[in-house]
Design a protein around this motif. Sequence first.
Motif, PDB file in Angstrom:
ATOM      1  N   GLY A 211       0.776  -1.260  -0.024  1.00  0.00           N
ATOM      2  CA  GLY A 211       0.339   0.015  -0.064  1.00  0.00           C
ATOM      3  C   GLY A 211       0.692   1.175  -0.001  1.00  0.00           C
ATOM      4  N   GLY A 212       2.158   1.305   0.697  1.00  0.00           N
ATOM      5  CA  GLY A 212       2.709   2.253   0.842  1.00  0.00           C
ATOM      6  C   GLY A 212       3.684   2.685  -0.486  1.00  0.00           C
ATOM      7  N   LEU A 213       3.891   1.283  -0.864  1.00  0.00           N
ATOM      8  CA  LEU A 213       4.704   1.325  -2.343  1.00  0.00           C
ATOM      9  C   LEU A 213       3.850   1.924  -3.320  1.00  0.00           C
ATOM     10  CD1 LEU A 213       7.369   0.786  -3.912  1.00  0.00           C
ATOM     11  CD2 LEU A 213       6.537  -1.548  -4.105  1.00  0.00           C
ATOM     12  N   ARG A 214       2.754   1.585  -3.399  1.00  0.00           N
ATOM     13  CA  ARG A 214       1.500   2.115  -4.481  1.00  0.00           C
ATOM     14  C   ARG A 214       1.298   3.690  -4.298  1.00  0.00           C
ATOM     15  NH1 ARG A 214      -1.953  -1.375  -2.905  1.00  0.00           N
ATOM     16  NH2 ARG A 214      -1.266  -3.385  -3.948  1.00  0.00           N
ATOM     17  N   LYS A 215       1.291   4.054  -3.150  1.00  0.00           N
ATOM     18  CA  LYS A 215       1.084   5.542  -2.722  1.00  0.00           C
ATOM     19  C   LYS A 215       2.432   6.471  -3.138  1.00  0.00           C
ATOM     20  CE  LYS A 215      -2.421   5.144   0.992  1.00  0.00           C
ATOM     21  NZ  LYS A 215      -2.354   5.278   2.180  1.00  0.00           N
ATOM     22  N   LYS A 216       3.677   5.686  -3.071  1.00  0.00           N
ATOM     23  CA  LYS A 216       4.865   6.424  -3.663  1.00  0.00           C
ATOM     24  C   LYS A 216       4.710   6.362  -5.136  1.00  0.00           C
ATOM     25  CE  LYS A 216       7.382   7.488   0.136  1.00  0.00           C
ATOM     26  NZ  LYS A 216       7.562   8.811   0.373  1.00  0.00           N
ATOM     27  N   VAL A 217       4.428   5.415  -5.659  1.00  0.00           N
ATOM     28  CA  VAL A 217       4.171   5.149  -7.342  1.00  0.00           C
ATOM     29  C   VAL A 217       3.284   6.153  -7.776  1.00  0.00           C
ATOM     30  CG1 VAL A 217       3.526   3.758  -9.282  1.00  0.00           C
ATOM     31  CG2 VAL A 217       5.079   2.759  -7.432  1.00  0.00           C
ATOM     32  N   ALA A 218       2.169   6.246  -7.051  1.00  0.00           N
ATOM     33  CA  ALA A 218       0.999   7.167  -7.526  1.00  0.00           C
ATOM     34  C   ALA A 218       1.325   8.714  -7.457  1.00  0.00           C
ATOM     35  CB  ALA A 218      -0.190   7.019  -6.555  1.00  0.00           C
ATOM     36  N   GLU A 219       2.393   8.860  -6.631  1.00  0.00           N
ATOM     37  CA  GLU A 219       2.963  10.232  -6.383  1.00  0.00           C
ATOM     38  C   GLU A 219       3.610  10.772  -7.770  1.00  0.00           C
ATOM     39  OE1 GLU A 219       5.037  10.683  -3.025  1.00  0.00           O
ATOM     40  OE2 GLU A 219       3.620  10.517  -1.645  1.00  0.00           O
ATOM     41  N   GLN A 220       4.226   9.553  -8.455  1.00  0.00           N
ATOM     42  CA  GLN A 220       5.149  10.003  -9.500  1.00  0.00           C
ATOM     43  C   GLN A 220       4.324   9.710 -10.822  1.00  0.00           C
ATOM     44  OE1 GLN A 220       8.214   7.192  -9.270  1.00  0.00           O
ATOM     45  NE2 GLN A 220       8.971   7.875  -7.078  1.00  0.00           N
ATOM     46  N   VAL A 221       3.166   9.441 -10.904  1.00  0.00           N
ATOM     47  CA  VAL A 221       2.304   9.331 -11.816  1.00  0.00           C
ATOM     48  C   VAL A 221       1.791  10.720 -12.377  1.00  0.00           C
ATOM     49  CG1 VAL A 221       0.014   8.250 -12.811  1.00  0.00           C
ATOM     50  CG2 VAL A 221       1.570   6.966 -11.369  1.00  0.00           C
ATOM     51  N   MET A 222       1.961  10.823 -13.591  1.00  0.00           N
ATOM     52  CA  MET A 222       1.387  12.165 -14.161  1.00  0.00           C
ATOM     53  C   MET A 222       0.775  11.989 -15.508  1.00  0.00           C
ATOM     54  SD  MET A 222       4.389  14.997 -13.338  1.00  0.00           S
ATOM     55  CE  MET A 222       5.654  14.057 -14.040  1.00  0.00           C
ATOM     56  N   VAL A 223      -0.247  12.890 -15.800  1.00  0.00           N
ATOM     57  CA  VAL A 223      -0.994  13.081 -17.179  1.00  0.00           C
ATOM     58  C   VAL A 223      -0.983  14.285 -17.149  1.00  0.00           C
ATOM     59  CG1 VAL A 223      -3.104  12.663 -18.309  1.00  0.00           C
ATOM     60  CG2 VAL A 223      -2.355  11.120 -16.632  1.00  0.00           C
ATOM     61  N   ASN A 224      -0.384  14.894 -18.323  1.00  0.00           N
ATOM     62  CA  ASN A 224      -0.155  16.208 -18.895  1.00  0.00           C
ATOM     63  C   ASN A 224      -0.664  16.471 -20.318  1.00  0.00           C
ATOM     64  OD1 ASN A 224       0.911  17.013 -16.152  1.00  0.00           O
ATOM     65  ND2 ASN A 224       3.030  16.336 -16.990  1.00  0.00           N
ATOM     66  N   PRO A 225      -1.022  17.630 -20.524  1.00  0.00           N
ATOM     67  CA  PRO A 225      -1.322  18.077 -21.895  1.00  0.00           C
ATOM     68  C   PRO A 225      -0.037  18.282 -22.487  1.00  0.00           C
ATOM     69  CG  PRO A 225      -2.616  19.590 -20.525  1.00  0.00           C
ATOM     70  CD  PRO A 225      -1.571  18.579 -19.422  1.00  0.00           C
ATOM     71  N   GLU A 226       0.060  17.694 -23.909  1.00  0.00           N
ATOM     72  CA  GLU A 226       1.238  17.905 -24.848  1.00  0.00           C
ATOM     73  C   GLU A 226       0.916  19.185 -25.814  1.00  0.00           C
ATOM     74  OE1 GLU A 226       4.404  16.218 -25.615  1.00  0.00           O
ATOM     75  OE2 GLU A 226       3.854  15.645 -23.526  1.00  0.00           O
ATOM     76  N   LEU A 227       1.980  19.537 -26.142  1.00  0.00           N
ATOM     77  CA  LEU A 227       2.258  20.603 -27.209  1.00  0.00           C
ATOM     78  C   LEU A 227       1.058  20.671 -28.117  1.00  0.00           C
ATOM     79  CD1 LEU A 227       3.706  23.313 -28.105  1.00  0.00           C
ATOM     80  CD2 LEU A 227       5.065  21.712 -29.682  1.00  0.00           C
ATOM     81  N   GLY A 228       0.657  19.600 -28.810  1.00  0.00           N
ATOM     82  CA  GLY A 228      -0.442  19.432 -29.618  1.00  0.00           C
ATOM     83  C   GLY A 228      -1.814  19.965 -29.284  1.00  0.00           C
ATOM     84  N   LEU A 229      -2.047  19.722 -28.026  1.00  0.00           N
ATOM     85  CA  LEU A 229      -3.316  20.004 -27.225  1.00  0.00           C
ATOM     86  C   LEU A 229      -3.465  21.600 -27.212  1.00  0.00           C
ATOM     87  CD1 LEU A 229      -6.098  18.935 -26.514  1.00  0.00           C
ATOM     88  CD2 LEU A 229      -5.174  18.638 -24.270  1.00  0.00           C
ATOM     89  N   TYR A 230      -2.200  22.056 -26.675  1.00  0.00           N
ATOM     90  CA  TYR A 230      -2.262  23.726 -26.647  1.00  0.00           C
ATOM     91  C   TYR A 230      -2.222  24.328 -27.874  1.00  0.00           C
ATOM     92  CZ  TYR A 230      -0.731  23.039 -21.724  1.00  0.00           C
ATOM     93  OH  TYR A 230      -0.423  22.562 -20.334  1.00  0.00           O
ATOM     94  N   LEU A 231      -1.562  23.691 -28.913  1.00  0.00           N
ATOM     95  CA  LEU A 231      -1.601  24.237 -30.336  1.00  0.00           C
ATOM     96  C   LEU A 231      -2.970  24.227 -30.848  1.00  0.00           C
ATOM     97  CD1 LEU A 231       1.821  23.119 -31.623  1.00  0.00           C
ATOM     98  CD2 LEU A 231       1.182  25.607 -30.810  1.00  0.00           C
ATOM     99  N   LEU A 232      -3.733  23.222 -30.541  1.00  0.00           N
ATOM    100  CA  LEU A 232      -5.142  23.175 -31.219  1.00  0.00           C
ATOM    101  C   LEU A 232      -5.945  24.288 -30.420  1.00  0.00           C
ATOM    102  CD1 LEU A 232      -7.404  21.480 -32.554  1.00  0.00           C
ATOM    103  CD2 LEU A 232      -7.495  20.026 -30.554  1.00  0.00           C
ATOM    104  N   ALA A 233      -5.782  24.210 -29.010  1.00  0.00           N
ATOM    105  CA  ALA A 233      -6.611  25.382 -28.423  1.00  0.00           C
ATOM    106  C   ALA A 233      -6.434  26.813 -28.934  1.00  0.00           C
ATOM    107  CB  ALA A 233      -6.360  25.247 -26.911  1.00  0.00           C
TER     108      ALA A 233
END
Length: 178
Positions: free
Chosen positions: A138-160
Amino acid sequence: MVKKAIVLAVALAGLGTFFLPLVRVRAPMVGDQRISGWDVVKPGEEKKPRRDDLGLNDALDKIQGDFLRKQRREAPLAYLSLVAGAALALLRKDRALSVTAAVGLLAGVYSVISVYWLSGGLKAMVAGSSGSRIPIFGGLRKKVAEQVMVNPELGLYLLAAALAALLLASFLPSGKRA
């Protein structure tokens, strides 16, 4: 004539973002995954089997599937707005062009915001996945979850940005009045 040229150039530039990465999913033990507009519409491909990673792959697959389903509604609306905007500029339908550009911009901005919401959901899913009764996992999963990221990329910003430029261009005066 200038308005038509500007709208067409903006629409072509915006449509070019279709093949650029729109979103990046980054997770330890799995690496980076970039999702483009092409990934949203292309037929599925078989996934390679991966090593055990505390359920992270399952969580990422679910989030990517959720994202792709959601983007099948939002991203095409943004791209269709660019195509429709170009067609309406050629037909000199200024009011319809403005409405189409506004709807497209709303879809593009919502897509950017939804990626940030998705990031929070992914972190929660990874932190709580596979409900293990062993505290170290459980502690390991929480540490891993802190490092998980989902971010918009350049293409989405350029589309907007292209959709915002389309909206601004829709308010330019037409060369000739019919």
